[in-house]
Design a protein around this motif. Structure first.
Motif: not given
Ligand code: GDP
Length: 297
Positions: A108-110, A113-117, A274-279
């Motif tokens: 995915g693009l930077q 939310g790839k790493t978070t997911t 689906i991602g629905q928050g930062e937790k």
């Molecule tokens: P990456 O660059 O694709 O690896 O993206 P990151 O995982 O670093 O996420 C980028 C930002 O998006 C971070 O601040 C995450 O907390 C936020 N984020 C990721 N998924 C979600 C989501 O489902 N909901 C919200 N509100 N924020 C998210």
């Protein structure tokens, strides 16, 4: 809140039919015009809107809805069913390998939310299947990316394989997979590099990782807030990598709905989560019917 404008406009479009014992062709035409505008305004892909409206209209005409009892309710039902169909009808589960490990490649693009997911998914597998995942840090272009993955992994108590930023990502993945085999990890989640936009070099690197790892699942993470851009991103990644599923993030934000409603129809690939928050617990299986209900409000 997600879909707020879309929900309101769709409800308004159909409210006008309420209380009518009969719906005339011109009533229906007017309702379909408003539904079409509501979808376009929500940033739904033009062709998807066209097909959707045609389908609803055909069914509304064909099923004697105009003559039938309570036509408004029947049209709401048709819209609900067609929204569900547009998003793929059924939830599609994660692909699993017959023998361990199941290999999941995150792309995915930077900022999508790839790493978070990756972390959310590892936690979900741990909680729901008592799985023992290993994460591989294959984004060597931003030192902060590895730190971020390590931090995410520590928070959910999952090991990370990393070799820093001076090693070729394909080598990192090769060695990471060897470690997973040694440790009998049942899942491997590979966090790959992202860029601000799709570029040839990144796609070649991801293709090389794919060729080496033979992932069971290539999960593309896209940001729902970016609407049509999310759809274009999905097409770009899918053309090069033939992804197996999409994760739509940030559905807790005030996204308009275009990405959720277009991605499946445009790419043919299912939204799986689906991602629905930062937790770390904010990841849910995508159910088209539930999403349709949510959109209709
Ligand atoms: P990456 O660059 O694709 O690896 O993206 P990151 O995982 O670093 O996420 C980028 C930002 O998006 C971070 O601040 C995450 O907390 C936020 N984020 C990721 N998924 C979600 C989501 O489902 N909901 C919200 N509100 N924020 C998210």
């Amino acid at each position: 809140m997600a879909f707020e404008g879309l929900t309101e406009r769709l409800q308004n479009a159909m409210r006008k039919l309420r209380g009518k014992g009969k719906v005339s062709e011109s009533d229906l035409r007017e309702t379909m015009r408003e539904i079409r505008l509501a979808l376009l305004e929500a940033d739904v892909n033009f062709t998807v809107v066209k097909d959707f409206v045609k389908q609803v209209r055909t069914r509304a005409m064909g099923a004697d809805v105009l003559e039938g009892l309570n036509p408004a309710q029947q049209i709401v039902k048709i819209v609900d069913e067609e929204l569900t169909k547009t998003m793929g009808d059924e939830a599609v589960p994660l692909n699993k390998s017959d023998k361990i490990p199941t290999i999941i490649m995150m792309v995915g693009l930077q900022g999508a939310g790839k790493t978070t997911t990756a972390g959310k998914l590892a936690l979900k597998l741990k909680n729901e299947e008592k799985a023992r995942p290993l994460m591989i840090a294959a984004d060597v272009y931003r030192p902060a990316a590895i730190d971020q993955l390590v931090q995410v992994a520590q928070g959910i108590d999952v090991p990370v394989f990393q070799l820093g930023t001076d090693v070729d990502p394909v080598d990192i993945v090769r060695q990471g997979l060897a470690q997973a085999a040694e440790n009998h990890n049942d899942y491997v989640i590979i966090d790959t590099a992202g860029r601000l936009q799709i570029d040839e070099q990144l796609m070649d690197e991801l293709a090389n990782i794919k060729e080496l790892a033979h992932p069971d699942e290539i999960l593309l993470t896209v940001d729902a807030m970016t609407g049509q851009n999310a759809v274009a991103t999905a097409e770009g990644f899918n053309n090069k990598l033939d992804v197996t599923g999409v994760v739509l993030t940030k559905l807790d934000g005030d996204t308009r709905g275009g990405a959720a409603l277009s991605i499946r129809a445009v790419t043919g690939k299912p939204i799986k989560f689906i991602g629905q928050g930062e937790k770390m617990t904010d990841l849910d299986v995508f159910h088209p019917d539930r999403m349709a209900s949510r959109i209709l409000g």
